[in-house]
Design a protein around this motif. Sequence first.
Motif, mmCIF file in Angstrom:
data_model
loop_
_atom_site.group_PDB
_atom_site.id
_atom_site.type_symbol
_atom_site.label_atom_id
_atom_site.label_comp_id
_atom_site.label_asym_id
_atom_site.label_seq_id
_atom_site.Cartn_x
_atom_site.Cartn_y
_atom_site.Cartn_z
ATOM 1 N N GLU A 69 7.323 57.167 -4.234
ATOM 2 C CA GLU A 69 8.093 56.630 -5.345
ATOM 3 C C GLU A 69 9.558 57.035 -5.270
ATOM 4 O O GLU A 69 9.890 58.104 -4.770
ATOM 5 C CB GLU A 69 7.505 57.107 -6.676
ATOM 6 N N GLU A 129 1.713 60.203 -3.559
ATOM 7 C CA GLU A 129 2.940 59.656 -4.127
ATOM 8 C C GLU A 129 3.794 58.954 -3.070
ATOM 9 O O GLU A 129 3.857 59.372 -1.926
ATOM 10 C CB GLU A 129 3.791 60.771 -4.761
ATOM 11 N N THR A 135 12.594 58.442 -7.070
ATOM 12 C CA THR A 135 12.787 59.273 -8.256
ATOM 13 C C THR A 135 14.244 59.365 -8.674
ATOM 14 O O THR A 135 14.537 59.860 -9.763
ATOM 15 C CB THR A 135 12.235 60.690 -8.036
ATOM 16 N N ARG A 147 9.907 60.627 -3.516
ATOM 17 C CA ARG A 147 8.813 61.606 -3.405
ATOM 18 C C ARG A 147 7.752 60.989 -2.513
ATOM 19 O O ARG A 147 7.326 59.855 -2.746
ATOM 20 C CB ARG A 147 8.223 61.921 -4.769
#
Length: 118
Positions: A107, A105, A109, A32
């Motif tokens: 990250e 964001e 996922t 993300r």
Amino acid sequence: MHELSIATAIVEQAGEIARADGAGDVSLVTVRVGELAGVVPDALHFAFEVARDGTPLAAAELVVEQVTARAWCEGCAREFAVGMPPFFWCPDCDRPSQDLRSGRELEITGVEAVPAPR
């Protein structure tokens, strides 16, 4: 291009996740990326192809889920998109917001891997 260092970190972390799960080669990594994270998705895809070479992610696909930057207006209790370039004024009551709810964001996922050979 800082996307290369980000892609290298993604490859390393996804490989660690797969190893911790006892998996073999990674086939798919989902990340993300917020609109305000300062990451260009096309550049990240290119950098990922370079960074994955010679690793357990050599054939992995990168899926980038883009997250819209959104802020909260305390005055009218409303969330709104800030856009690009970002504009932190509520479109309804014309007051500034200091509460960024999403958009920064960066990250991992999801990591999909094939089972390790026994």
